[in-house]
Each structure stands twice: as structure tokens, then as C-alpha cells.
Scaffold this active site. Sequence first.
Site, mmCIF file in Angstrom:
data_model
loop_
_atom_site.group_PDB
_atom_site.id
_atom_site.type_symbol
_atom_site.label_atom_id
_atom_site.label_comp_id
_atom_site.label_asym_id
_atom_site.label_seq_id
_atom_site.Cartn_x
_atom_site.Cartn_y
_atom_site.Cartn_z
ATOM 1 N N ALA A 14 33.230 40.978 44.087
ATOM 2 C CA ALA A 14 34.049 42.131 44.397
ATOM 3 C C ALA A 14 35.363 42.127 43.861
ATOM 4 C CB ALA A 14 34.312 42.624 46.006
ATOM 5 N N ALA A 15 35.557 41.287 42.871
ATOM 6 C CA ALA A 15 36.858 41.365 42.237
ATOM 7 C C ALA A 15 37.182 42.573 41.566
ATOM 8 C CB ALA A 15 37.011 40.172 41.186
ATOM 9 N N GLY A 16 35.826 43.118 40.728
ATOM 10 C CA GLY A 16 35.883 44.274 40.240
ATOM 11 C C GLY A 16 36.245 45.388 40.974
ATOM 12 N N ASP A 17 35.615 45.287 42.355
ATOM 13 C CA ASP A 17 35.698 46.383 43.314
ATOM 14 C C ASP A 17 37.319 46.382 43.656
ATOM 15 O OD1 ASP A 17 33.076 46.809 43.028
ATOM 16 O OD2 ASP A 17 32.750 45.571 44.530
HETATM 17 P P1 ATP Z 1 32.837 40.998 39.927
HETATM 18 O O1 ATP Z 1 31.745 41.444 39.384
HETATM 19 O O2 ATP Z 1 32.787 39.601 40.497
HETATM 20 O O3 ATP Z 1 33.308 41.957 41.013
HETATM 21 P P2 ATP Z 1 34.122 41.980 37.452
HETATM 22 O O4 ATP Z 1 33.204 41.051 36.588
HETATM 23 O O5 ATP Z 1 33.690 43.171 37.657
HETATM 24 O O6 ATP Z 1 34.044 41.350 38.796
HETATM 25 P P3 ATP Z 1 36.269 40.678 36.653
HETATM 26 O O7 ATP Z 1 36.737 41.478 35.419
HETATM 27 O O8 ATP Z 1 35.784 39.393 36.579
HETATM 28 O O9 ATP Z 1 35.260 41.911 36.908
HETATM 29 O O10 ATP Z 1 37.581 40.837 37.449
HETATM 30 C C1 ATP Z 1 38.406 41.965 37.764
HETATM 31 C C2 ATP Z 1 39.642 41.613 38.110
HETATM 32 O O11 ATP Z 1 39.994 40.665 39.231
HETATM 33 C C3 ATP Z 1 40.351 40.976 36.854
HETATM 34 O O12 ATP Z 1 40.885 41.901 35.988
HETATM 35 C C4 ATP Z 1 41.560 40.079 37.429
HETATM 36 O O13 ATP Z 1 42.681 41.159 37.775
HETATM 37 C C5 ATP Z 1 40.985 39.769 38.865
HETATM 38 N N1 ATP Z 1 40.367 38.344 38.716
HETATM 39 C C6 ATP Z 1 39.130 38.117 38.784
HETATM 40 N N2 ATP Z 1 38.909 36.687 38.281
HETATM 41 C C7 ATP Z 1 40.036 36.190 38.575
HETATM 42 C C8 ATP Z 1 40.588 34.867 38.436
HETATM 43 N N3 ATP Z 1 39.728 33.679 38.466
HETATM 44 N N4 ATP Z 1 41.781 34.731 38.565
HETATM 45 C C9 ATP Z 1 42.864 35.704 38.880
HETATM 46 N N5 ATP Z 1 42.437 37.013 38.855
HETATM 47 C C10 ATP Z 1 40.899 37.078 38.702
HETATM 48 O O1 RIB Z 2 30.633 44.082 43.545
HETATM 49 C C1 RIB Z 2 30.145 43.393 44.630
HETATM 50 C C2 RIB Z 2 29.242 44.041 45.256
HETATM 51 O O2 RIB Z 2 28.180 44.234 44.316
HETATM 52 C C3 RIB Z 2 28.585 43.455 46.320
HETATM 53 O O3 RIB Z 2 29.146 43.657 47.565
HETATM 54 C C4 RIB Z 2 27.044 43.649 46.325
HETATM 55 O O4 RIB Z 2 26.725 44.495 47.592
HETATM 56 C C5 RIB Z 2 26.856 44.346 45.038
HETATM 57 O O5 RIB Z 2 26.830 45.722 45.459
#
Ligand code: ATP
Ligand code: RIB
Length: 306
Positions: free
Chosen positions: A251-254
Site C-alpha cells: 500500500a505504499a502506492g495507495d
Molecule cells: P505498492 O504496490 O507496494 O503499494 P507501488 O509499487 O505502487 O507500491 P512504489 O513506487 O513502490 O509504489 O512506492 C510509492 C511511493 O512510496 C514512492 O514514490 C515513495 O514515495 C514511497 N516508497 C516506497 N518504497 C519506499 C522505500 N523503501 N523508502 C522510502 N519511500 C518509499
Molecule cells: O495496494 C495494496 C492493496 O492491493 C492491498 O491492500 C490489497 O488488498 C490489494 O488490493
Amino acid sequence: MKRQACIVVGSANMDLVVTTDRFPFPGETIMGHTFTAIPGGKGANQAVCCGKLGGRVEFMGKMGNDRFCDQLRKSMKHDGVKLGHALTDPRHSTGIAMITVDASGQNEIVVIPGSNMALTPGDIDAHRCVFERGGVLLLQLEIPLRTVSRAATLAKHEGLRVILNPAPARVLPDSLLRCVDILTPNEIEAEILTGVKVNSLRAAEKVARLLLGRGVGSVVVTLGAKGSLHVQHKGARLYPAKRVHAVDTTAAGDAFNGALAFALSAGREVEEAIPFANDVASLSVTRFGAQCSMPTLAEVERFRRK
Ligand code: ATP
Ligand code: RIB
């Protein structure tokens, strides 16, 4: 400036999370450490992120008539998300996600969408009044594409700013991209959208420019620990992320998208909103789980002062 409402149209899932030292190989059985059921789903996570930061946020999605629905509604309500347009469909089970988190904080996720895929363009039309109250519409791709397109079209017509987080990744029609003000793919999603490998900053800018050429207003490619790259017709700018100890990147992207929508609906300029969203997302990866990893505004301000 008056704070506008953020409307999130998307999924809600119960996340069934196991922790392990490492991911199993195909055909292999390994022993894990913990199992937890945590409220998740990209739409609900983004709404909760915005709500926890103090935003006015409304979630529209579809859940089943079951225990997971009750728990998901409770979690969203607790974090300030309005649920007047959250629908229930007893013909389907609420969505679930099977998540494995390894010792380095990386994850593997399989989603069974259930009721999320029963959210129709007709539902959007029936609840179109929700767009009259909004400033920003935030969308992802865990609901049917035609529903995403309908919501984007109506919101654009009502003058909302449309943010599309194209996750999970799939090829998208230009008719949808033309309704999007800000597209927020990660590197893998950017690659799937364009067919061009994203293995450098230069490549990330190149794919973003391809997407601009297809009608998107601007693109933010999220780059994990490296931060995010904002690309507009007039130029590109990298916003580095702060260094943190990542415990769970689920959920980093969320967190990034929810915080971006929060900041924009509060009237901040995009140049301010992106580093804010980076900080919210970086803080979220230092915590376990999806919705429970989203920080409050006070926590983000403390983190930014450090
Ligand atoms: P996920 O699918 O795990 O929810 P994502 O792949 O959609 O994430 P990422 O690009 O990995 O998205 O991360 C989104 C944002 O989270 C990044 O732009 C950054 O701001 C933050 N982030 C993610 N990982 C890290 C990390 N290891 N350290 C610091 N910030 C991070
Ligand atoms: O982005 C993270 C989410 O992806 C999780 O909470 C899971 O439910 C999936 O939808």
C-alpha cells in the site's frame, strides 16, 4: 482556499497477510511466522489515507453482505471516510487479497475481486450526485475498466480533477487517458501501459512522455525508495524519497495516491503535493499492513521536521 471533497471510486478487500523469511519457490512449502486479517483494497486504502490525514473523503465501491464487509466499513468509518455511496451486493463475496510479506518488507499479492467487479457504470450513473460535491476523483483498476471510464468521464464533465492510479497494471484506451489529469503508475505499470522497459530515470521520463502524447495531463511515475518523477509537457522533476527502514511496502502506492489527492483537494500546488505524498508513503512503509500503516497529519509533520 476552501477544502474540497475527494471522491474515491474503487475496491475494498480484506487482506489475509502471512509473514515469512522469504517467498516460497513454485511447488515449495515453507513455514511462516504470522497471519493477520487487515482491511485493504486499493480504493479503500487510498480513501483511508486521505481520511486519516484529515481530508473530506467519500468512498464509492461495492462489497458483499458478509463479515468482511462489516469490518471494512468499520475501518473506513473510523478513519473519517464517508460511506453514503458504498454499495452492498449480496450475490457476491467481499474482495480478498492473499498477501505474503518477506523479511525485507517486499510483498506478493493475489486478489480475488468478488463484489468489486460487480460495480457497474449504471451504479456510477445512479450515484452521479456524488461528483457534484467533489474537487478530486481518485481511481484505480481493481474494478471493471468500463466503470472506471464512466466515473472519469462524468467527473471530468463536472469539472473535477481526475487522478488515475493504474494498478493493477493493464493496457488502457486513449479515451480514458484523455480524461486523466494525473496518472500515477509505478515502474512496472508504466512499462505495461507503454510496452517500454523502465530501468532508468531517463526511461521513466520517456514512458511518461509517451503517455502525455496519448492525452494524459501529467504523469507521476512512483519509483519506490527513489521517490517519484513528475513529468509534464513543460518539463520533468525528480522528488527523492527520504531514507527509511522499510518494514512492509504493501500500500505504499495507495499512501502516495491518497496523500496526493488530499493535498490537491486542500488547494496545494502539485509541486508541494508530490513531496508531501512521498513523505506520507515513506512513513507508511515503516509500518506493517495496508490501512493500518497510513499516518495522521501530525505524524507526517513530525516525520518532515526530522
Ligand atoms: P505498492 O504496490 O507496494 O503499494 P507501488 O509499487 O505502487 O507500491 P512504489 O513506487 O513502490 O509504489 O512506492 C510509492 C511511493 O512510496 C514512492 O514514490 C515513495 O514515495 C514511497 N516508497 C516506497 N518504497 C519506499 C522505500 N523503501 N523508502 C522510502 N519511500 C518509499
Ligand atoms: O495496494 C495494496 C492493496 O492491493 C492491498 O491492500 C490489497 O488488498 C490489494 O488490493
